[in-house]
Design an enzyme around this catalytic site. Structure first.
Site, PDB file in Angstrom:
ATOM      1  N   GLU A 283       0.996  -1.242   0.038  1.00 16.53           N
ATOM      2  CA  GLU A 283      -0.058   0.082   0.035  1.00 16.53           C
ATOM      3  C   GLU A 283       0.893   1.203  -0.004  1.00 16.53           C
ATOM      4  O   GLU A 283       1.523   1.394   0.756  1.00 16.53           O
ATOM      5  CB  GLU A 283      -1.018  -0.185   1.163  1.00 16.53           C
TER       6      GLU A 283
ATOM      7  N   CYS B 223     -14.110  -2.678  -8.864  1.00 17.11           N
ATOM      8  CA  CYS B 223     -15.063  -1.551  -8.666  1.00 17.11           C
ATOM      9  C   CYS B 223     -15.522  -0.872  -9.980  1.00 17.11           C
ATOM     10  O   CYS B 223     -16.131   0.103 -10.209  1.00 17.11           O
ATOM     11  CB  CYS B 223     -14.902  -0.519  -7.680  1.00 17.11           C
TER      12      CYS B 223
END
Length: 429
Positions: free
Chosen positions: A313, A387
């Site tokens: 991340e 998404c």
């Protein structure tokens, strides 16, 4: 009849929430706020080379299944797209759109799992960002559809009980305690706690800080964070401006902490179902590389069956929160690393680091920056959490060219009343 209007038949729905029609000149026209099977009179708002955009002027022949929206601001507020469509029809169309988008560039997956509906079509969302307009009277709400204009909205049926209660109460507080520099309020209420983040233009004055302190003390919230903008933003903290949520995985209850401003899934029911499905897809993987890992929402569940998970991340705050969440749950087999996913994949290739499975959960723009390199690792399985079905389809085609086969996919309705589509697709070498 105006020269820029035309009568259209709605054939289908598209990713983006609009109805798909064809004009007499055979040009595709996308129209907001309609349903398949309806005849509408629409006004063209934009002409493009291969398609046009339009707004409905009149529903000449409405669908017999059209329903009244639950919110009086539907159609004006930019939050929802499909309140006029029955929920069962919404999820069926989203499933179709997902598969149609995949088919644009790929063969259909070998297995399409049953779609997963939300437990609630209203009252599910635990996160919201309100906007405050600079006007003589208090204007507090959301952006108008396709605009930066702020609509004054006193109540939102999409929000869960905790977020909804806070949404309504904050208006009363701001009428009592004015904060002139305030322009945005984020509400975070994933579980039993609620927290606020207020963003101010410029430095906060003492009167602003006093007002935030009073709001924190008089509202039933866990904490409040005030953020002053500028070359070096300053954060002001009242109480504990973070919230916890739980996720039951088998006989293990995981607890997560999420601060305002960090990414958090909005529908906790769907979030748990997705985590369970992801674990099933990972199967007996011993070493997992997770890209775009955030604060560990899927990392922690994955670690319960794996020997080791390397979580990548780039965001410093999310990376730190991931470490804290792992420590909170006494999980020691996760390596949280702060770096770009592209850098991590390059390192894995250059140093021949072995992983059984790669999990990626990229933002809406997809993973074009890494999808061409993933096949160069020795991972035998890739699990893609998406998404955006359009960028998913593009990236799946790249992975297929690298030697992977699409084994299965599944749609999860994280956002009822909207066109948004969450999915998990599994590929194997």
């Amino acid at each position: 009849m105006d020269s820029d209007t035309c009568v259209l038949m709605v054939k289908s729905l598209s990713y983006g929430g609009r109805g798909v029609c064809r004009r007499e000149d055979n040009k595709v026209v996308f129209v907001h706020g309609v349903m398949p099977g309806e005849q509408v009179r629409a006004r063209i708002t934009k002409e493009h080379k291969t398609y046009a955009e339009a707004e409905p002027v009149e529903i000449i022949e409405p669908s017999p299944e059209r329903r009244a929206p639950a919110c009086p601001y539907f159609g004006v507020c930019g939050g929802c797209d499909w309140q006029h469509i029955p929920y069962q029809m919404q999820v069926e169309w989203k499933q179709k759109i997902l598969l149609d988008e995949i088919k644009r560039n790929n063969p259909l997956p070998g297995d399409v799992y049953p779609l997963v509906e939300s437990a609630d079509e209203y009252g599910y969302r635990g996160q919201a960002r309100m906007q405050r307009a600079y006007a003589r009277d208090l204007v507090l709400g959301f952006f108008e559809k396709g605009s930066n204009k702020i609509i004054d909205i006193p109540k939102c049926p999409i929000l869960n009980p905790g977020a909804g209660k806070t949404f309504e109460r904050i208006r009363e507080m701001l009428e009592r305690y004015n904060i002139p520099r305030l322009y945005s309020i984020e509400i975070l209420s994933p579980g039993n706690d609620t927290a606020l983040r207020m963003k101010l233009r410029g430095r906060a004055a003492k009167t602003d800080l006093d007002a935030m302190d009073a709001i924190y003390k008089q509202m039933d919230i866990q904490g409040l964070m005030g953020v002053s903008s500028g070359p070096e933003p300053i954060t002001h903290v009242f109480g504990t401006p973070s919230c916890s949520y739980e996720m039951q995985i088998g006989d293990r209850m995981l607890e997560f902490i999420s601060p305002p401003g960090g990414f958090m899934q909005s529908n906790m029911y769907i979030n748990r179902i997705m985590a369970g499905h992801l674990m099933d897809m990972a199967g007996d993987s011993k070493r997992i590389l997770e890209l775009y890992s955030g604060a560990g929402n899927f990392t922690l569940p994955l670690s319960l069956n794996a020997r080791e998970v390397s979580a990548i991340e780039r965001n410093k705050g999310l990376n730190k929160m991931g470490r804290l969440n792992a420590k909170r749950n006494r999980i020691a087999n996760i390596r949280f690393m702060r770096m770009e996913s592209k850098t991590a994949v390059q390192m894995v290739c250059d140093e021949s680091i072995h992983f059984d499975t790669i999990v990626l959960d990229p933002p809406r723009i997809g993973a074009a920056e890494i999808s061409g390199r993933l096949p160069k690792t020795d991972a035998s399985r890739i699990i893609y959490i998406s998404c955006n079905p359009s960028t998913l389809s593009r990236d799946l085609a790249t992975l297929r060219k690298g030697g992977f086969t699409i084994k299965n996919t599944r749609f999860f309705d994280m956002f009822p009343q909207t066109y948004h589509i969450e999915s998990i697709t599994c590929l194997e070498r």
